[in-house]
Design a protein around this motif. Sequence first.
Motif, PDB file in Angstrom:
ATOM      1  N   THR A  43       0.816  -1.215   0.000  1.00 42.17           N
ATOM      2  CA  THR A  43       0.000   0.000   0.000  1.00 42.17           C
ATOM      3  C   THR A  43       0.851   1.268   0.000  1.00 42.17           C
ATOM      4  O   THR A  43       0.350   2.367   0.242  1.00 42.17           O
ATOM      5  N   GLY A  44       2.146   1.109  -0.203  1.00 44.91           N
ATOM      6  CA  GLY A  44       3.010   2.289  -0.334  1.00 44.91           C
ATOM      7  C   GLY A  44       3.367   2.953   0.983  1.00 44.91           C
ATOM      8  O   GLY A  44       3.859   4.078   0.990  1.00 44.91           O
ATOM      9  N   GLN A  45       3.125   2.255   2.097  1.00 45.59           N
ATOM     10  CA  GLN A  45       3.557   2.804   3.386  1.00 45.59           C
ATOM     11  C   GLN A  45       5.041   2.489   3.593  1.00 45.59           C
ATOM     12  O   GLN A  45       5.581   1.593   2.939  1.00 45.59           O
ATOM     13  N   THR A  46       5.655   3.187   4.533  1.00 46.14           N
ATOM     14  CA  THR A  46       7.056   2.881   4.835  1.00 46.14           C
ATOM     15  C   THR A  46       7.102   1.580   5.623  1.00 46.14           C
ATOM     16  O   THR A  46       6.513   1.503   6.710  1.00 46.14           O
ATOM     17  N   PRO A  47       7.782   0.565   5.100  1.00 38.93           N
ATOM     18  CA  PRO A  47       7.840  -0.702   5.847  1.00 38.93           C
ATOM     19  C   PRO A  47       8.554  -0.520   7.186  1.00 38.93           C
ATOM     20  O   PRO A  47       9.516   0.249   7.267  1.00 38.93           O
ATOM     21  N   PHE A  48       8.089  -1.229   8.230  1.00 39.86           N
ATOM     22  CA  PHE A  48       8.675  -1.012   9.563  1.00 39.86           C
ATOM     23  C   PHE A  48      10.093  -1.542   9.657  1.00 39.86           C
ATOM     24  O   PHE A  48      10.826  -1.216  10.586  1.00 39.86           O
ATOM     25  N   THR A  49      10.486  -2.393   8.693  1.00 36.95           N
ATOM     26  CA  THR A  49      11.875  -2.867   8.653  1.00 36.95           C
ATOM     27  C   THR A  49      12.270  -3.044   7.199  1.00 36.95           C
ATOM     28  O   THR A  49      11.401  -3.174   6.326  1.00 36.95           O
ATOM     29  N   ASP A  50      13.574  -3.078   6.945  1.00 39.71           N
ATOM     30  CA  ASP A  50      14.063  -3.195   5.573  1.00 39.71           C
ATOM     31  C   ASP A  50      13.593  -4.519   4.955  1.00 39.71           C
ATOM     32  O   ASP A  50      14.018  -5.591   5.391  1.00 39.71           O
ATOM     33  N   PRO A  51      12.715  -4.479   3.948  1.00 33.56           N
ATOM     34  CA  PRO A  51      12.155  -5.734   3.428  1.00 33.56           C
ATOM     35  C   PRO A  51      13.074  -6.467   2.453  1.00 33.56           C
ATOM     36  O   PRO A  51      12.785  -7.600   2.082  1.00 33.56           O
ATOM     37  N   SER A  52      14.192  -5.862   2.063  1.00 31.55           N
ATOM     38  CA  SER A  52      14.992  -6.478   0.992  1.00 31.55           C
ATOM     39  C   SER A  52      15.544  -7.851   1.415  1.00 31.55           C
ATOM     40  O   SER A  52      15.744  -8.729   0.596  1.00 31.55           O
ATOM     41  N   ARG A  53      15.749  -8.037   2.728  1.00 33.88           N
ATOM     42  CA  ARG A  53      16.329  -9.321   3.145  1.00 33.88           C
ATOM     43  C   ARG A  53      15.346 -10.481   3.086  1.00 33.88           C
ATOM     44  O   ARG A  53      15.721 -11.636   3.282  1.00 33.88           O
ATOM     45  N   TYR A  54      14.061 -10.179   2.827  1.00 34.28           N
ATOM     46  CA  TYR A  54      13.071 -11.254   2.705  1.00 34.28           C
ATOM     47  C   TYR A  54      12.744 -11.554   1.232  1.00 34.28           C
ATOM     48  O   TYR A  54      11.856 -12.341   0.938  1.00 34.28           O
ATOM     49  N   SER A  55      13.448 -10.885   0.335  1.00 33.29           N
ATOM     50  CA  SER A  55      13.129 -11.032  -1.082  1.00 33.29           C
ATOM     51  C   SER A  55      13.527 -12.421  -1.585  1.00 33.29           C
ATOM     52  O   SER A  55      14.569 -12.965  -1.189  1.00 33.29           O
TER      53      SER A  55
END
Length: 418
Positions: free
Chosen positions: A400-412
């Motif tokens: 939804t374009g909100q700022t993720p509470f943590t860096d999501p790149s490590r779950y990619s």
Amino acid sequence: MNLRADVIVLGAGMVGVGVALNLQKRGRDVVLIDRRGAGEETSFGNAGLIQREAVIPYTFPREFGTILSYAMNNRRDAVYHLSALPRVAPWLFRYWRESAPERIARSADALAPLMAECVKEHDALIAEAGGKAASLVYQKGWLKCLRSEESMRDAIAEAKLLGEYGVDYAVLTGAEVRKLEPHVSDAVIGAIHFRGSPTSADPGALTKTYAELFVQRGGRFLKGDARRLSQEASGWRVALESGPIEARDVVVALGPWSDDVFRPLGYDIPFAVKRGYHMHYAGKGNATLGHSLHDAHGGFALVPMSKGIRLTTGVEFADRDAPPTPVQLARAEPFARALFPLGERLDEKPWMGRRPCLPDMVPVIGRAERHRGLWFAFGHAHHGFTLGPVTGRLLAEMMTGQTPFTDPSRYSAERFRH
Ligand SMILES: Cc1cc2nc3c(=O)[nH]c(=O)nc-3n(C[C@H](O)[C@H](O)[C@H](O)COP(=O)(O)OP(=O)(O)OC[C@H]3O[C@@H](n4cnc5c(N)ncnc54)[C@H](O)[C@@H]3O)c2cc1C
């Protein structure tokens, strides 16, 4: 006329339900699809622990002697089907590689922000779902029971490390364990009490209660087969028996069946299952159990649940759909009876489930890189019941374009491409 929604969520286990609720909270019109009722598969039969402490992943052994002992295939904590080895071995090799100390530290850093929020996100849903949900969760923490000075030393060292990640624990002597749980055997010389990790007395019912909240708030929960997903010009379509449903976005949250959908779409993600079993027991005589116990030596957990004392086993490497072979349950049961006075078995046959796993024991949460509007939320391994609601929050923030509470790149999912 085709049904439309903003988002289709495939899979109504704890993860899919957590995603659906969080998207709904952010104003999305969500349709949740499952071939069964909510929380009737892996999210039904687990140990019910909301494991705030589970920051350090379960790893593949690295010492030669331990590997050899696993290879003998007569342990309680992990076994394998010889016939499945040719298919499982390449994944096991990756799992072994991800179990090197520096990679474990990387996985722990990825899991830590999710674990730090997991109880808060469950608590929020429990408060919103009302009294029934609250009655399904108890807040006593759980006990890691230890039988030797050496295992006690190792467990204290690990607990200290977890303390650095904000985990609340106490080191108990044997006498202190028996003050909490008078029927626990004298063989237990101490325990780590993880005080900030609640337990659900019925994880399947808690998942259903959350799904009911989603429906009460106007969400649609439909029966259907996720494998009938197709990409259309305007987004995604699932052909249901009742007619097609379309949405711009779709989330794959199918737990151990997630590869049934991502593989045909061309994603080569290293995905495997660790199977496990449970059985319920009565307490023997007047013996009652108030806290969940984990016996590392015995390779099992004993958890007080609505249906009785649930014994859950360790890991079985096998093909996902191979017939059940509950040898671990047979091996663990005598140890469990020696730990705590168990009475008769209460289920006709053992339940079997499959933990959906990536080799680094970190889930995949986020955008699928090669398809617009396709999102992933799967692979939560030993901790999907814990992580469903916080996964939902993170993914909903991303979608939804909100700022993720943590860096999501490590779950990619892309982390496995190099
Ligand atoms: C023995 C054991 C003990 C465990 N103990 C714990 C614990 O104490 N704490 C913890 O946090 N975790 C624990 N786990 C792990 C946890 O249970 C899982 O990580 C979690 O349940 C996964 O949730 P999920 O929503 O991803 O998958 P699931 O709960 O399996 O949900 C997937 C859903 O997808 C649906 N589905 C599949 N295929 C299709 C299809 N083709 N079409 C439509 N629907 C489909 C299924 O019906 C199911 O409802 C344990 C697991 C086991 C096996």
